[in-house]
Design a protein around this motif. Structure first.
Motif, PDB file in Angstrom:
ATOM      1  N   ALA A  19      18.064  28.825  60.848  1.00 56.28           N
ATOM      2  CA  ALA A  19      17.530  28.245  59.619  1.00 56.28           C
ATOM      3  C   ALA A  19      18.048  26.829  59.433  1.00 56.28           C
ATOM      4  N   SER A  20      17.211  25.992  58.862  1.00 58.22           N
ATOM      5  CA  SER A  20      17.617  24.624  58.519  1.00 58.22           C
ATOM      6  C   SER A  20      16.937  24.230  57.217  1.00 58.22           C
ATOM      7  N   GLY A  21      17.384  23.131  56.649  1.00 55.38           N
ATOM      8  CA  GLY A  21      16.838  22.677  55.376  1.00 55.38           C
ATOM      9  C   GLY A  21      17.696  23.166  54.227  1.00 55.38           C
ATOM     10  N   SER A  22      17.060  23.712  53.215  1.00 54.36           N
ATOM     11  CA  SER A  22      17.766  24.140  51.993  1.00 54.36           C
ATOM     12  C   SER A  22      18.374  25.524  52.166  1.00 54.36           C
ATOM     13  N   ILE A  23      19.307  25.634  53.101  1.00 53.26           N
ATOM     14  CA  ILE A  23      19.833  26.954  53.465  1.00 53.26           C
ATOM     15  C   ILE A  23      20.620  27.593  52.330  1.00 53.26           C
ATOM     16  N   PHE A  24      21.189  26.785  51.450  1.00 56.19           N
ATOM     17  CA  PHE A  24      21.989  27.362  50.370  1.00 56.19           C
ATOM     18  C   PHE A  24      21.117  28.014  49.307  1.00 56.19           C
ATOM     19  N   SER A  25      19.823  27.794  49.377  1.00 55.15           N
ATOM     20  CA  SER A  25      18.916  28.414  48.419  1.00 55.15           C
ATOM     21  C   SER A  25      18.370  29.753  48.913  1.00 55.15           C
ATOM     22  N   ILE A  26      18.736  30.132  50.156  1.00 57.61           N
ATOM     23  CA  ILE A  26      18.218  31.371  50.717  1.00 57.61           C
ATOM     24  C   ILE A  26      18.840  32.580  50.024  1.00 57.61           C
ATOM     25  N   THR A  27      18.025  33.554  49.633  1.00 55.72           N
ATOM     26  CA  THR A  27      18.528  34.773  48.995  1.00 55.72           C
ATOM     27  C   THR A  27      18.545  35.935  49.986  1.00 55.72           C
ATOM     28  N   THR A  28      17.444  36.137  50.674  1.00 57.13           N
ATOM     29  CA  THR A  28      17.419  37.173  51.708  1.00 57.13           C
ATOM     30  C   THR A  28      16.757  36.627  52.959  1.00 57.13           C
ATOM     31  N   MET A  29      17.142  37.209  54.099  1.00 54.05           N
ATOM     32  CA  MET A  29      16.455  36.907  55.350  1.00 54.05           C
ATOM     33  C   MET A  29      15.975  38.214  55.945  1.00 54.05           C
ATOM     34  N   ASN A  30      14.786  38.163  56.493  1.00 54.84           N
ATOM     35  CA  ASN A  30      14.091  39.376  56.887  1.00 54.84           C
ATOM     36  C   ASN A  30      13.474  39.216  58.275  1.00 54.84           C
ATOM     37  N   TRP A  31      13.343  40.309  58.941  1.00 48.46           N
ATOM     38  CA  TRP A  31      12.555  40.364  60.174  1.00 48.46           C
ATOM     39  C   TRP A  31      11.340  41.252  59.924  1.00 48.46           C
ATOM     40  N   TYR A  32      10.197  40.728  60.290  1.00 47.01           N
ATOM     41  CA  TYR A  32       8.945  41.474  60.251  1.00 47.01           C
ATOM     42  C   TYR A  32       8.419  41.581  61.683  1.00 47.01           C
ATOM     43  N   ARG A  33       7.464  42.475  61.860  1.00 52.69           N
ATOM     44  CA  ARG A  33       6.774  42.520  63.147  1.00 52.69           C
ATOM     45  C   ARG A  33       5.301  42.872  62.920  1.00 52.69           C
ATOM     46  N   GLN A  34       4.493  42.434  63.868  1.00 51.32           N
ATOM     47  CA  GLN A  34       3.069  42.732  63.797  1.00 51.32           C
ATOM     48  C   GLN A  34       2.560  43.076  65.183  1.00 51.32           C
ATOM     49  N   ALA A  35       2.119  44.313  65.317  1.00 49.33           N
ATOM     50  CA  ALA A  35       1.541  44.773  66.571  1.00 49.33           C
ATOM     51  C   ALA A  35       0.037  44.504  66.551  1.00 49.33           C
ATOM     52  N   PRO A  36      -0.587  44.424  67.715  1.00 47.91           N
ATOM     53  CA  PRO A  36      -2.035  44.160  67.764  1.00 47.91           C
ATOM     54  C   PRO A  36      -2.817  45.190  66.971  1.00 47.91           C
ATOM     55  N   GLY A  37      -3.690  44.710  66.101  1.00 48.09           N
ATOM     56  CA  GLY A  37      -4.533  45.585  65.313  1.00 48.09           C
ATOM     57  C   GLY A  37      -3.844  46.254  64.139  1.00 48.09           C
ATOM     58  N   LYS A  38      -2.593  45.900  63.895  1.00 46.44           N
ATOM     59  CA  LYS A  38      -1.847  46.518  62.800  1.00 46.44           C
ATOM     60  C   LYS A  38      -1.391  45.467  61.796  1.00 46.44           C
ATOM     61  N   GLN A  39      -1.046  45.953  60.606  1.00 49.78           N
ATOM     62  CA  GLN A  39      -0.538  45.051  59.585  1.00 49.78           C
ATOM     63  C   GLN A  39       0.904  44.664  59.882  1.00 49.78           C
ATOM     64  N   ARG A  40       1.290  43.498  59.377  1.00 49.30           N
ATOM     65  CA  ARG A  40       2.673  43.077  59.509  1.00 49.30           C
ATOM     66  C   ARG A  40       3.553  44.017  58.702  1.00 49.30           C
ATOM     67  N   GLU A  41       4.671  44.438  59.294  1.00 50.42           N
ATOM     68  CA  GLU A  41       5.563  45.367  58.613  1.00 50.42           C
ATOM     69  C   GLU A  41       6.983  44.827  58.578  1.00 50.42           C
ATOM     70  N   LEU A  42       7.685  45.157  57.507  1.00 51.10           N
ATOM     71  CA  LEU A  42       9.068  44.761  57.334  1.00 51.10           C
ATOM     72  C   LEU A  42       9.953  45.651  58.202  1.00 51.10           C
ATOM     73  N   VAL A  43      10.805  45.022  58.981  1.00 50.97           N
ATOM     74  CA  VAL A  43      11.673  45.757  59.905  1.00 50.97           C
ATOM     75  C   VAL A  43      13.107  45.839  59.371  1.00 50.97           C
ATOM     76  N   ALA A  44      13.647  44.706  58.933  1.00 45.73           N
ATOM     77  CA  ALA A  44      15.048  44.679  58.503  1.00 45.73           C
ATOM     78  C   ALA A  44      15.259  43.543  57.511  1.00 45.73           C
ATOM     79  N   VAL A  45      16.221  43.759  56.618  1.00 44.89           N
ATOM     80  CA  VAL A  45      16.546  42.804  55.562  1.00 44.89           C
ATOM     81  C   VAL A  45      18.050  42.608  55.521  1.00 44.89           C
ATOM     82  N   ILE A  46      18.483  41.380  55.279  1.00 43.63           N
ATOM     83  CA  ILE A  46      19.892  41.125  54.988  1.00 43.63           C
ATOM     84  C   ILE A  46      19.956  40.155  53.820  1.00 43.63           C
ATOM     85  N   THR A  47      20.754  40.514  52.819  1.00 45.93           N
ATOM     86  CA  THR A  47      20.872  39.666  51.634  1.00 45.93           C
ATOM     87  C   THR A  47      21.981  38.639  51.812  1.00 45.93           C
TER      88      THR A  47
END
Length: 118
Positions: free
Chosen positions: A24-52
């Motif tokens: 991450a770069s830029g306004s990093i001190f304003s970040i509240t959570t960071m997340n990983w999502y994934r999207q498989a072919p033909g499927k909706q994007r889904e939330l995989v993991a969160v860290i606050t």
């Protein structure tokens, strides 16, 4: 604003491991959570993991016990360690940051492909 750059995707056999990174770069001190999502072919994007910002984590049921999200504040980087990979984990993985600048915004990385062969 927050900018995100992912790395670490690739091709791996079932049962193998990969580690994704999100810098991450830029306004990093304003970040509240960071997340990983994934999207498989033909499927909706889904939330995989969160860290606050406080270090609390949460995972999708499908990856609990296999994936670990962590952050290195000194490097402004979030990681997703993926173990015991399965073919159904094949997807484009996206890093996402929620940040607060008067109101909440979201920022996305460009995505990185993870392919798990059987």
């Amino acid at each position: 604003q927050v900018q995100l750059v992912e790395s670490g995707g690739g091709l791996v056999q079932a049962g193998g491991s990969l580690r994704l990174s999100c810098a991450a770069s830029g306004s990093i001190f304003s970040i509240t959570t960071m997340n990983w999502y994934r999207q498989a072919p033909g499927k909706q994007r889904e939330l995989v993991a969160v860290i606050t910002s406080g270090g609390s984590t949460n995972y999708a049921d499908s990856v609990k016990g296999r994936f670990t999200i962590s952050r290195d504040n000194a490097k402004n980087t979030v990681y997703l360690q993926m173990n015991s990979l399965k073919p159904e984990d094949t997807a484009v993985y996206y890093c996402n940051a929620d940040y607060l600048e008067g109101e909440y915004f979201g920022s996305w990385g460009q995505g990185t492909q993870v392919t798990v062969s059987s």
